[in-house]
Design a protein around this motif. Sequence first.
Motif, PDB file in Angstrom:
ATOM      1  N   SER A 196       2.266 -10.944   8.463  1.00 23.85           N
ATOM      2  CA  SER A 196       2.149 -11.687   9.726  1.00 23.85           C
ATOM      3  C   SER A 196       2.767 -10.922  10.903  1.00 23.85           C
ATOM      4  CB  SER A 196       2.796 -13.063   9.598  1.00 23.85           C
ATOM      5  OG  SER A 196       4.208 -12.933   9.567  1.00 23.85           O
ATOM      6  N   VAL A 197       3.684 -10.002  10.616  1.00 26.78           N
ATOM      7  CA  VAL A 197       4.278  -9.224  11.720  1.00 26.78           C
ATOM      8  C   VAL A 197       3.768  -7.772  11.723  1.00 26.78           C
ATOM      9  CG1 VAL A 197       6.314 -10.663  12.102  1.00 26.78           C
ATOM     10  CG2 VAL A 197       6.410  -8.874  10.368  1.00 26.78           C
ATOM     11  N   GLY A 198       2.651  -7.559  11.036  1.00 27.71           N
ATOM     12  CA  GLY A 198       1.936  -6.291  11.194  1.00 27.71           C
ATOM     13  C   GLY A 198       2.293  -5.175  10.232  1.00 27.71           C
ATOM     14  N   TYR A 199       3.084  -5.484   9.190  1.00 29.26           N
ATOM     15  CA  TYR A 199       3.448  -4.429   8.241  1.00 29.26           C
ATOM     16  C   TYR A 199       2.367  -4.221   7.180  1.00 29.26           C
ATOM     17  CZ  TYR A 199       8.239  -3.766   9.849  1.00 29.26           C
ATOM     18  OH  TYR A 199       9.330  -3.449  10.603  1.00 29.26           O
ATOM     19  N   ASN A 200       2.278  -2.986   6.707  1.00 32.49           N
ATOM     20  CA  ASN A 200       1.496  -2.637   5.520  1.00 32.49           C
ATOM     21  C   ASN A 200       2.471  -2.473   4.364  1.00 32.49           C
ATOM     22  OD1 ASN A 200      -1.273  -1.897   6.786  1.00 32.49           O
ATOM     23  ND2 ASN A 200       0.229  -0.832   8.050  1.00 32.49           N
ATOM     24  N   VAL A 201       2.055  -2.871   3.178  1.00 44.32           N
ATOM     25  CA  VAL A 201       2.886  -2.670   1.988  1.00 44.32           C
ATOM     26  C   VAL A 201       2.088  -1.819   1.007  1.00 44.32           C
ATOM     27  CG1 VAL A 201       4.054  -3.796   0.042  1.00 44.32           C
ATOM     28  CG2 VAL A 201       4.138  -4.846   2.317  1.00 44.32           C
ATOM     29  N   ILE A 202       2.719  -0.755   0.542  1.00 46.39           N
ATOM     30  CA  ILE A 202       2.048   0.190  -0.362  1.00 46.39           C
ATOM     31  C   ILE A 202       2.695   0.124  -1.745  1.00 46.39           C
ATOM     32  CG2 ILE A 202       1.585   2.649  -0.801  1.00 46.39           C
ATOM     33  CD1 ILE A 202       0.030   1.805   1.597  1.00 46.39           C
ATOM     34  N   GLY A 203       1.882  -0.136  -2.756  1.00 49.44           N
ATOM     35  CA  GLY A 203       2.376  -0.113  -4.140  1.00 49.44           C
ATOM     36  C   GLY A 203       2.129   1.262  -4.740  1.00 49.44           C
TER      37      GLY A 203
END
Length: 289
Positions: A196-203
């Motif tokens: 919701s605050v624009g972050y990407n999460v990479i696994g």
Amino acid sequence: MTLYQANRMLNFLLLPFLSFFIGCNDGKVNRANTKPTIVANKSKADTIKNVDTVKLVVSQPIQYDTTKKYIYLTFDDGPQNGTAACFELCKKLGVKATFFMVGQHASSTHLKQIVSDIKNNYPQTLLANHSTTHANGKYHYFYQHPQMAAEDFYLAQKTLNVPFKIIRLPGNTSWVREGKLRSNGLTKPVCQILDSVGYNVIGWDLEWNFNHKNANPVESAATMIKRVSNYLEKNSLNVPNHLVILTHDRMFRNQNYTDSLSKFISMLQQNKNYVFETVDHYPGLKKLN
Ligand SMILES: [Zn+2]
């Protein structure tokens, strides 16, 4: 005054106020939870700006070549013993790699300098966010308090001076990209907040495992080469033709294991179908900064 200078001036003027609010937030978290807080104390959250040569980092989109396989080599948990060896090796071999770093680990001028060097070596090496506290190893507690966990990441973003909104969760492979969220029940709430605050999460797709007693690599370079090839052949990846490899800096702190990493990278480089990239070029990410 350029826009850049104006921005720096604004940061300079706002810094005391921002520090005050971060201090307040720390206090609030402490009071709200009877269990020990996992938010870093203020002394460990000092920014690395004093050793950073403040350089604007911009990610240029790339055109994917459909005949190639993309490899994203990632190192987690630095700065720590082994980070400098991995960084120097990547530079020597001319390979692109991403370092997911932990705010609290940048505890000395020397370690802060390594973070800064990795950031300033972009586009070859990318600095990314791996939290402030690494959940203090209490992953369940961390993810059960998603707002507190999110703030732990925001603090690392600021203290490490991370260029892009790219995070890896400690102890968990989850993914957040444009319109796509892949997580388990435990990490979904924090992923939703970060999204919701624009972050990407990479696994990650494939891990080069380490022995949890001595932190040495479990698999040999040759075994890992085979695994890379198998994973890409089967295409059982989060995104087809894009393989994210997880390793940890500390695995390669001794020369014989640095040599093993060198062999692994060099052998992959010999395959002209493989292209190494930093994770800001992983497909489908949201706007980076
Ligand atoms: Zn980690």
